[in-house]
Write an enzyme that holds these catalytic residues in place. Structure first.
Site, PDB file in Angstrom:
ATOM      1  CG  ASP A 204      -2.024  -1.036   1.123  1.00 42.51           C
ATOM      2  OD1 ASP A 204      -2.418  -1.384  -0.002  1.00 42.51           O
ATOM      3  OD2 ASP A 204      -2.486  -1.516   2.174  1.00 42.51           O
TER       4      ASP A 204
ATOM      5  NE  ARG B 210      -2.623   0.091  11.803  1.00 42.69           N
ATOM      6  CZ  ARG B 210      -1.650  -0.708  11.437  1.00 42.69           C
ATOM      7  NH1 ARG B 210      -0.519  -0.695  12.124  1.00 42.69           N
ATOM      8  NH2 ARG B 210      -1.768  -1.519  10.409  1.00 42.69           N
TER       9      ARG B 210
ATOM     10  CG  ASP C 134      -5.603  -0.406  10.727  1.00 45.38           C
ATOM     11  OD1 ASP C 134      -5.937  -0.606  11.912  1.00 45.38           O
ATOM     12  OD2 ASP C 134      -4.835  -1.155  10.106  1.00 45.38           O
TER      13      ASP C 134
ATOM     14  CB  SER D 167      -4.223  -7.446   3.955  1.00 44.21           C
ATOM     15  OG  SER D 167      -4.082  -6.271   4.732  1.00 44.21           O
TER      16      SER D 167
END
Length: 435
Positions: free
Chosen positions: A14, A95, A124, A176
């Site tokens: 990404d 996060r 996220d 992922s």
């Protein structure tokens, strides 16, 4: 005016796409790539070179591993926070820390925007952006997945090929994944069908399957101080080293592998496989010690607080008054949670093998079948009588009602007998017409 953009950069698919995409779509922008090390296994020198080669003007690498453990993981451990009874919140807890570091760099560099690689379907994006809003409420947030025309990981790989850039993975390996010190998650590809069994031999990276684990059990002993693990097998261990060691031990014994269909914050369900070997061991040991040291009412209410805390962490609401207040309550409950726990690990299973604490509420003289001076069996009678008083009163009421019920039935029958019987017309005979 040109943008100065801080990008949460990992060097994965990404962000490898996002970096040149930002250069392409924000004219004359200055991009600062920020890598936050929360325990993922990466070659940061290689990642820094890759970021510069694909358009970054500057790269930061921030070692936040110990902060991740002490300020985020340990509060979860003390709470026993688990999302939907399975997920130990590995990605969720990391996060907010990563986002806070992004804000720190953005403020330091005078950035006008922060960008991240979270998709528009995932959790996220919420975790990143709620934290950014908590510390830099006016800064611009760029979320390419909510803007660009790319619709899949296949199209991301096509984008890199068209721009002459290296694709960091093969199509058949494009799960992922998110890794940190606490766990490794896997999503996508064949896992998107919840009816299919994961190919664990191909999927797992931290662990072996329980079938492949050794045939001999392994014992671990963890010592806690106020709910925090401080020693492993009798030796003091720093936070990062302790978790790394337990990850190694747990992984070799097939511990902490879960397959979960979870409810995302955005409303959809998703399926993922998580490896949390060390964390699963720590949670199990902590739970055993709490059972020894906490009273029944505290254990009961703490479970409610733990569930709420897990929901807040999962939803990215770390920097909120409620999370902070819950953590204060949890810390108070942990004051007596000091002691040692022994666990047996065998082919994916964790079996308690004994625990001790100077604050133990287990009293052998009271609990033993042999009567001691602290407990009089006769006391139980009065206690049971009082505890059962509502049931006794209800039973007496029901008996009274049952005695009254037959009189009502007899009265009903008598009234029915005094009524004039209705003459029925035979079915084969028509009633006479009245003129």
């Amino acid at each position: 005016m040109s943008e100065t953009i801080v990008l949460a950069y990992s060097g994965g698919l990404d962000t490898t796409v996002i970096l040149p995409w930002l250069k392409e779509n924000y004219r004359d922008c200055r991009i600062i790539a920020c890598c936050v090390d929360v325990g993922q296994v990466d070659d940061y020198e290689k990642i820094k070179k890759k970021a510069i080669a694909t358009g970054a003007d500057k790269v930061y690498v921030i070692d936040a591993r110990e902060e991740f453990v002490t300020d985020f993981i340990y509060p979860m451990v003390k709470a026993g926070a688990v999302y939907e009874s399975k997920y130990l919140l590995g990605t969720s807890a990391a996060r907010p820390l990563i986002a806070k570091k992004l804000v720190d760099i953005a403020l330091k560099e005078g950035a006008t925007a922060i960008s991240h690689g979270a998709t528009g379907k995932g959790n996220d994006q919420i975790r990143f952006e709620l934290t950014i809003k908590a510390f830099a409420p006016l800064i611009k947030i760029i979320s390419p997945w909510r803007i660009w025309d790319i619709k899949s990981r296949d199209e991301e790989m096509d984008y890199l090929r068209k721009h002459g850039l290296e694709v960091p993975m093969k199509k058949e390996q494009s799960y992922s994944r998110d890794q940190n010190l606490w766990h490794l998650s896997h999503e996508g590809l064949d896992l998107e069908n919840p009816a299919s069994e994961p190919d664990y031999n191909k999927l797992l990276q931290l662990s072996v399957t329980p079938e492949s684990a050794p045939d001999k059990a392994v014992y671990v002993n963890i010592e806690f101080e106020k709910g925090i693990p401080v020693k492993l097998n009798g030796k003091s261990a720093e936070p990062v080293a302790l978790i790394n060691k337990l990850n190694d031990i747990g992984g070799k014994n097939g511990i902490g592998i879960i397959d979960i269909v979870e409810n995302r914050v955005v409303g959809m369900k998703s399926r993922g496989v998580y490896e949390t070997p060390g964390g699963t061991i720590i949670y199990a040991a902590h739970r055993e010690l709490e059972n020894l040291c906490l009273d029944r009412q505290t254990v009961s209410f703490k479970a409610v607080a733990a569930q709420k805390l897990a929901e807040l962490i999962y939803s990215g609401e770390w920097y909120t008054p409620l999370r902070e207040a819950l953590s204060v309550f949890i810390d108070k409950t942990q004051e007596p949670v000091t002691g040692s726990v022994k666990l047996k690990l065998y082919k994916g299973n964790i079996v308690p093998a004994g625990s001790s604490s100077p604050y133990s509420l287990y009293n052998e003289e009271i609990a033993s079948f042999t009567t001691g001076g602290l407990y009089d069996h006769k006391d139980a009678q009065g206690f049971i009588n009082l505890l059962g008083l509502p049931m006794t009163v209800r039973a007496l009421m029901n008996k009274t009602l049952e005695k009254k019920a037959p009189a009502k039935n007899a009265s009903a029958k008598k009234t029915s007998a005094n009524k004039t019987p209705v003459k029925k017309t035979p079915a084969n005979k028509k009633p006479a017409n009245k003129k």
